[in-house]
Design a protein around this motif. Structure first.
Motif, mmCIF file in Angstrom:
data_model
loop_
_atom_site.group_PDB
_atom_site.id
_atom_site.type_symbol
_atom_site.label_atom_id
_atom_site.label_comp_id
_atom_site.label_asym_id
_atom_site.label_seq_id
_atom_site.Cartn_x
_atom_site.Cartn_y
_atom_site.Cartn_z
ATOM 1 N N GLY A 94 59.217 -6.528 -12.024
ATOM 2 C CA GLY A 94 57.819 -6.705 -12.410
ATOM 3 C C GLY A 94 57.493 -6.417 -13.847
ATOM 4 O O GLY A 94 56.369 -6.692 -14.298
ATOM 5 N N ASP A 96 58.589 -7.804 -16.648
ATOM 6 C CA ASP A 96 58.388 -9.026 -17.427
ATOM 7 C C ASP A 96 56.983 -9.574 -17.205
ATOM 8 O O ASP A 96 56.279 -9.945 -18.164
ATOM 9 N N THR A 97 56.539 -9.587 -15.950
ATOM 10 C CA THR A 97 55.190 -10.062 -15.622
ATOM 11 C C THR A 97 54.132 -9.177 -16.263
ATOM 12 O O THR A 97 53.138 -9.665 -16.816
ATOM 13 N N LEU A 98 54.339 -7.859 -16.194
ATOM 14 C CA LEU A 98 53.398 -6.918 -16.820
ATOM 15 C C LEU A 98 53.272 -7.175 -18.314
ATOM 16 O O LEU A 98 52.162 -7.305 -18.843
ATOM 17 N N LYS A 100 54.028 -9.754 -20.152
ATOM 18 C CA LYS A 100 53.444 -11.051 -20.470
ATOM 19 C C LYS A 100 51.923 -11.037 -20.319
ATOM 20 O O LYS A 100 51.216 -11.760 -21.034
ATOM 21 N N ALA A 101 51.423 -10.240 -19.373
ATOM 22 C CA ALA A 101 49.987 -10.211 -19.090
ATOM 23 C C ALA A 101 49.226 -9.208 -19.946
ATOM 24 O O ALA A 101 47.993 -9.180 -19.914
ATOM 25 N N HIS A 213 55.522 -1.647 -11.484
ATOM 26 C CA HIS A 213 54.818 -2.272 -12.610
ATOM 27 C C HIS A 213 53.602 -3.065 -12.138
ATOM 28 O O HIS A 213 52.630 -3.203 -12.892
ATOM 29 N N ALA A 214 53.630 -3.567 -10.906
ATOM 30 C CA ALA A 214 52.444 -4.229 -10.370
ATOM 31 C C ALA A 214 51.302 -3.230 -10.222
ATOM 32 O O ALA A 214 50.142 -3.526 -10.548
ATOM 33 N N ALA A 217 49.992 -2.429 -13.673
ATOM 34 C CA ALA A 217 49.132 -3.511 -14.166
ATOM 35 C C ALA A 217 47.739 -3.413 -13.563
ATOM 36 O O ALA A 217 46.736 -3.584 -14.265
#
Length: 229
Positions: A94, A96-98, A100-101, A213-214, A217
């Motif tokens: 997670g 990478d997603t964090l 990027k956002a 990490h979700a 976020a």
């Protein structure tokens, strides 16, 4: 915080490497017929600056065997750990997603020595998110658990301590960031964490604890201006 700086530890927060380090170190201790309790070792040794870690490990060997850590043993430990990290390293789920956002600026503050720190970030595919904002314990007089590295990172990024949110997975890192006057989020999403509650991180002074990490976020979105709308 409307416009925070996010300061990330590397091992155990960005990349899932702490379990590798622990496996190598416990294999070494067993080779010396030393058995220690895992949670105690994690609390005492994890995230220490290299000089402090080496001295502490040498003291442990001296206490248990009568012989301190040799230069050859230290060199071999570092060599095996670094080889395995580069071969096996992967980002924490997670992250990478964090990243990027995130709209907020971010940097890395790690006990890992240069130039190995940017090398393993690159190997994990995360270097692109941090640019020049990569700071090592080599850059300050006193590494973790002292506050020096966290204060240095904040200064270099142009942020006051009270505008910084530091994400740490170790009690030593939490203590250092709190001593620097920063808001600290304890992170238990790494593979080395068995107690996902993060009680040890809360006890060390973490202001909040997340397990992924979700979850981080979501917390940032609800409490700061760090995430993109």
């Amino acid at each position: 915080m409307d416009d925070p700086l996010l300061i990330f530890d590397c091992d155990g927060v960005l990349i899932d490497s702490e379990a590798i380090y622990l496996e190598v170190e416990f294999d070494f201790l067993r080779s010396k017929d030393i058995e220690v309790e895992r949670d105690w070792y994690v609390g005492q040794f994890m995230a220490l600056a290299q000089d402090k870690w080496r001295a502490k490990l040498s003291d442990l060997l001296l206490e248990k065997t009568g012989t301190p850590l040799t230069d050859d043993d230290y060199t071999a430990l570092k060599s095996v750990s670094r080889r395995r990290v580069l071969e096996e390293v992967r980002p924490i789920a997670g992250v990478d997603t964090l990243l990027k956002a995130m709209a907020a600026p971010r940097c890395v503050a790690s006990s890992t020595q240069m130039p190995f720190l940017p090398l393993k970030l690159e190997q994990a595919g995360l270097a692109r998110f941090f640019g020049d904002g990569v700071y090592s314990g080599d850059m300050v007089e006193n590494g973790k658990p002292a506050p020096d590295l966290f204060a240095y990172a904040a200064e270099k990024m142009g942020y006051a301590a009270e505008a910084c949110i530091t994400v740490e997975d170790s009690a030593n890192g939490v203590r250092g960031a709190k001593a620097a006057g920063q808001f600290v989020i304890g992170f238990t999403g790494g593979g080395h964490w068995t107690d996902k509650s993060g009680a040890a991180l809360s006890d060390a002074g973490a202001d909040h604890v997340v397990t992924s990490h979700a979850e981080l976020a979501d917390w940032l979105a609800a409490n700061t201006g760090a995430m993109r709308a």
